[in-house]
Design a protein around this motif. Sequence first.
Motif, mmCIF file in Angstrom:
data_model
loop_
_atom_site.group_PDB
_atom_site.id
_atom_site.type_symbol
_atom_site.label_atom_id
_atom_site.label_comp_id
_atom_site.label_asym_id
_atom_site.label_seq_id
_atom_site.Cartn_x
_atom_site.Cartn_y
_atom_site.Cartn_z
ATOM 1 N N ASP A 51 0.896 -1.154 -0.028
ATOM 2 C CA ASP A 51 -0.015 0.136 0.097
ATOM 3 C C ASP A 51 0.679 1.368 -0.026
ATOM 4 O OD1 ASP A 51 -1.402 2.130 0.833
ATOM 5 O OD2 ASP A 51 -2.116 1.335 2.763
ATOM 6 N N ASP A 53 0.119 4.398 -0.283
ATOM 7 C CA ASP A 53 -0.225 5.394 0.008
ATOM 8 C C ASP A 53 0.055 5.691 1.477
ATOM 9 O OD1 ASP A 53 -1.627 5.910 -2.307
ATOM 10 O OD2 ASP A 53 -3.494 4.755 -1.779
ATOM 11 N N VAL A 93 -7.058 -2.251 -2.576
ATOM 12 C CA VAL A 93 -7.919 -1.291 -3.479
ATOM 13 C C VAL A 93 -7.861 0.445 -2.914
ATOM 14 C CG1 VAL A 93 -10.282 -0.581 -4.167
ATOM 15 C CG2 VAL A 93 -9.361 -3.094 -4.421
ATOM 16 N N PRO A 94 -6.870 1.188 -3.350
ATOM 17 C CA PRO A 94 -6.370 2.375 -2.824
ATOM 18 C C PRO A 94 -7.652 3.393 -2.666
ATOM 19 C CG PRO A 94 -5.588 2.200 -5.066
ATOM 20 C CD PRO A 94 -6.257 1.000 -4.715
ATOM 21 N N GLU A 95 -8.937 3.536 -3.664
ATOM 22 C CA GLU A 95 -9.407 4.583 -3.420
ATOM 23 C C GLU A 95 -10.701 4.149 -2.589
ATOM 24 O OE1 GLU A 95 -10.838 1.966 -7.001
ATOM 25 O OE2 GLU A 95 -8.897 2.469 -6.012
ATOM 26 N N LEU A 96 -10.823 2.914 -1.966
ATOM 27 C CA LEU A 96 -11.750 2.622 -0.864
ATOM 28 C C LEU A 96 -11.057 2.099 0.380
ATOM 29 C CD1 LEU A 96 -14.037 0.142 -3.238
ATOM 30 C CD2 LEU A 96 -14.337 2.589 -2.802
ATOM 31 N N LYS A 97 -9.615 2.357 0.555
ATOM 32 C CA LYS A 97 -9.025 1.947 1.724
ATOM 33 C C LYS A 97 -9.223 0.469 2.064
ATOM 34 C CE LYS A 97 -6.266 5.521 2.618
ATOM 35 N NZ LYS A 97 -4.929 5.132 2.402
ATOM 36 N N ALA A 136 -8.486 -1.272 -11.858
ATOM 37 C CA ALA A 136 -9.120 0.135 -11.030
ATOM 38 C C ALA A 136 -10.274 0.544 -11.945
ATOM 39 C CB ALA A 136 -7.876 0.882 -10.822
ATOM 40 N N HIS A 139 -13.376 -1.246 -11.398
ATOM 41 C CA HIS A 139 -13.897 -1.354 -9.937
ATOM 42 C C HIS A 139 -14.191 -2.835 -9.778
ATOM 43 C CE1 HIS A 139 -13.693 3.203 -9.492
ATOM 44 N NE2 HIS A 139 -14.676 3.189 -10.194
#
Length: 336
Positions: A51, A53, A93-97, A136, A139
């Motif tokens: 991860d 991020d 899945v970065p955008e959903l943490k 991504a 989704h």
Amino acid sequence: MRNERTLVIGLIGLSAVLGLTAKPPTPTLKKVAEFDLPGPLGKRFDYLTIDTDDHYLLSAHLAAGQTYVIDLRSNRVVATVTDTPGAEGIEYVPELKKFYTSNAGDNTVGVVDLRQMKVVKKLRTEKKPDGSAYAAPFHKLYVSDERGKAEAVVDVIKDEIVKTLHFDSETGMPQYDPVARKVYVNLQDQNIFAVIDPATDEVVGRYPVGRCKGNHGMALDPEHHRAFLSCEENNLMTVFDLDKMAPVAFLPMADGPDVIKFDSALRRIYAACYSGAISVFHQDDPSHYRKLEDFQVQHAVHSIAVDPETHRVYAPEQEENGKGVARMVVYEAVLP
């Protein structure tokens, strides 16, 4: 004969004086850290993912039924996520943490909320979910049900399995290609490279992988349209051309190759090999590759991760001379 021996001895001496004696090759990796991990000693780990991020390493401890969240800045385990029995694959899945674990122990995909550091939902799959890949733009998460000979498609917004594709082969590692906007999956019993269109979730192509036998692991170089396959049954690293849909190179690996990773900045390919090595290759250009070495590590290594920012390589160790260990080892790339 005596004169010949004298000549040989003289040449050896001259070479030593001139500095022409052979030097051992410089290792491609250097150990810079190691730290203990929770869970039972000497029990198998599986996939890792990063991860970027949060600067976390996510590590599946298959035999312990738990998954670790490790802070890469401090090399410290910040959370142990339980209820991931037989965790094999793991995908962020970065955008959903969130991250998703493939739980072979109860044939589920575990949905883990990184904010809560716990499993919030489980999705029933076929049999022995393993490697996974995230597309991504769509989704969607693609999970290989290895023993079920299937690919489960997960809608990560709804956290539901929306389709399951069935094959006549056990499924190996899938990968999403952001350039071609396709999902690739290894059909390891048939030595076939299959292509899925994530817009329709239909199989749109199947291609033989040549001399590669048991194509299980996969990594991608999307920029140069290449896939790197680890061939478990005959210890080959196969370079697959994603334009021609054909293999273009075969290189020998150490025994028992499993997870394979590509560091695009350094143009290095690393493969974890059960016999106790990380096989290291260099991409001179998209058509030419060379093996650098079989870097010796602990016996029974299955998986590695490469940090794209620091270029460090992470490998969990699980046994040592018959004695149990559970630790993560950190390596730095050594450049020529």
